[in-house]
Write an enzyme that holds these catalytic residues in place. Structure first.
Site, PDB file in Angstrom:
ATOM      1  N   THR A 185     -72.102 -32.293 -83.828  1.00  0.00           N
ATOM      2  CA  THR A 185     -72.328 -32.059 -82.637  1.00  0.00           C
ATOM      3  C   THR A 185     -74.045 -31.753 -82.346  1.00  0.00           C
ATOM      4  OG1 THR A 185     -70.786 -32.046 -81.473  1.00  0.00           O
ATOM      5  CG2 THR A 185     -72.497 -30.294 -79.915  1.00  0.00           C
ATOM      6  N   ARG A 195     -59.089 -36.014 -75.402  1.00  0.00           N
ATOM      7  CA  ARG A 195     -59.858 -34.761 -76.128  1.00  0.00           C
ATOM      8  C   ARG A 195     -60.911 -33.800 -75.331  1.00  0.00           C
ATOM      9  NH1 ARG A 195     -63.455 -33.345 -79.854  1.00  0.00           N
ATOM     10  NH2 ARG A 195     -62.421 -31.581 -81.574  1.00  0.00           N
ATOM     11  N   GLY A 229     -63.530 -31.695 -77.474  1.00  0.00           N
ATOM     12  CA  GLY A 229     -63.529 -30.028 -78.847  1.00  0.00           C
ATOM     13  C   GLY A 229     -64.375 -28.990 -78.182  1.00  0.00           C
ATOM     14  N   ASP A 230     -64.915 -28.443 -78.885  1.00  0.00           N
ATOM     15  CA  ASP A 230     -65.495 -26.712 -78.255  1.00  0.00           C
ATOM     16  C   ASP A 230     -66.794 -27.159 -77.600  1.00  0.00           C
ATOM     17  OD1 ASP A 230     -66.905 -28.053 -81.103  1.00  0.00           O
ATOM     18  OD2 ASP A 230     -68.215 -26.469 -80.369  1.00  0.00           O
ATOM     19  N   THR A 262     -71.487 -26.657 -84.241  1.00  0.00           N
ATOM     20  CA  THR A 262     -70.624 -28.289 -84.559  1.00  0.00           C
ATOM     21  C   THR A 262     -69.743 -28.021 -85.794  1.00  0.00           C
ATOM     22  OG1 THR A 262     -72.094 -29.895 -85.640  1.00  0.00           O
ATOM     23  CG2 THR A 262     -72.574 -28.108 -86.234  1.00  0.00           C
ATOM     24  N   GLY A 263     -69.044 -29.130 -85.895  1.00  0.00           N
ATOM     25  CA  GLY A 263     -67.865 -29.258 -86.474  1.00  0.00           C
ATOM     26  C   GLY A 263     -66.880 -29.391 -85.490  1.00  0.00           C
ATOM     27  N   GLY A 280     -64.008 -28.904 -83.567  1.00  0.00           N
ATOM     28  CA  GLY A 280     -63.920 -28.295 -82.463  1.00  0.00           C
ATOM     29  C   GLY A 280     -62.243 -27.305 -82.132  1.00  0.00           C
TER      30      GLY A 280
HETATM   31  N1  GLY Z   1     -67.839 -29.594 -82.437  1.00  0.00           N
HETATM   32  C1  GLY Z   1     -67.590 -31.134 -81.670  1.00  0.00           C
HETATM   33  C2  GLY Z   1     -65.954 -31.680 -81.502  1.00  0.00           C
HETATM   34  O1  GLY Z   1     -65.342 -30.950 -82.139  1.00  0.00           O
HETATM   35  O2  GLY Z   1     -65.854 -32.416 -80.177  1.00  0.00           O
END
Ligand code: GLY
Length: 317
Positions: free
Chosen positions: A150, A178, A180-181, A201-202, A204
């Protein structure tokens, strides 16, 4: 003081332009958006914006967010399909009193109603990646999920205001719908101009379990340096996930406090980030973990050349 910090080498061009603007007195709020737009528009970055990798259905669903550290206003979009710059939509939502977070069809309808540009975000190259991943994983009954990157960018302007923005196509081969974070306040991003900001980033699914960005800002408010806050949050979360869940995904963060001091932490082998401040010339760093501490050093020319070759490499079909 002014400063800007971003996840991953892919942010370099956008950070470079926004650093010049911040130095000249531009606002953090627009500088982060401009920098993220540069990443979203570049077709070879396969985890953000145009050229981002699709869901298991072969659609590109994009997530983005923006937050103003002065007012704590924020906006976010999730699962946005075929709108050119999700971060601009998030920024516009951040200036609304209600409906700060929109997802899916509602997000798209609102973006179109506000005049945002429709654009097919799926590229031929992204489809080549998709077909290759299907062949290598789904067709063999294997999990298709792998790491993804991200872009998260924090800026501090000369007026002392801070902002953060994120943008991602999320987990490659994710289920339709879906999240993510990255569009979730407190997890993928948080910003308070009285303290500082963080962005993640990583994976989520795991970053959200620690409310990672909020927790880093909270620890900075309690007196930790950005580096102490970043390291302690990432390694405590990893330890907790390992002991209670048995696994931990990729977890990486960058953060900056209101004085322009910055930090980065990662639990992966090489995490790159980009930073420029009034006292730190524009630099791409590569961060590596050494036990419970993150160490970083500027990348060299060989690293940059290998990166450029990697993002352009032909995809075997
Ligand atoms: N860090 C981005 C996601 O998991 O979508």
């Amino acid at each position: 003081m002014w400063g800007i910090i971003a996840t991953w080498r892919m942010a370099l061009e956008g950070v470079s332009t926004s650093a010049t603007a911040l130095q000249a007195g531009s606002a953090a709020a627009t500088s982060v958006v401009d920098a993220v737009v540069t990443v979203e528009d570049y077709p070879l970055y396969k985890s953000v914006g145009y050229g981002g990798l699709p869901t298991e259905n072969g659609e590109v669903e994009l997530d983005a967010a923006w937050m103003d550290g002065d007012t704590l206003a924020f906006g976010a979009v999730g699962n946005l399909i075929d709108i050119a710059n999700p971060v601009k939509v998030a920024h516009a939502l951040g200036r609304q009193r209600y409906n700060s977070v929109l997802v899916g069809q509602g997000a798209r309808e609102w973006a179109l109603s506000q005049g945002f540009t429709p654009k097919t975000m799926l590229t031929d190259r992204a489809m080549q990646h998709y077909r290759k991943r299907c062949r290598e994983t789904l067709d063999k009954g294997l999990s298709p999920y792998d790491g993804h990157d991200t872009v998260g960018i924090i800026a501090l302007d000369r007026q002392g205001s801070m902002s953060v923005a994120t943008s991602t196509s999320g987990l490659f081969m994710k289920k339709r719908g879906r999240l993510g974070d990255s569009p979730i306040i407190g997890s993928g991003f948080y910003c308070d101009s009285e303290t500082g900001a963080a962005t993640a980033t990583g994976m989520g699914e795991d970053l959200m379990k620690g409310c990672t960005s909020y927790e880093i800002v909270r620890r900075m408010a309690q007196g930790m340096t950005p580096q102490q806050a970043a390291d302690s949050v990432i390694y405590e979360l990893e330890d907790k996930l390992m002991s209670r869940f048995g696994r931990a995904g990729d977890l990486s963060v960058v953060c900056m406090n209101r004085h322009g001091e910055f930090g980065a932490a990662t639990n992966i082998k090489t995490f790159s980030f980009v930073v420029a401040t009034a006292t730190q010339p524009l630099t791409v760093f590569r961060a590596d973990r050494l036990q419970e501490k993150t160490h970083y050093q500027p990348v060299d020319d060989d690293w940059m050349q290998a990166y450029n070759a990697r993002i352009r490499a032909p995809i075997e079909e």
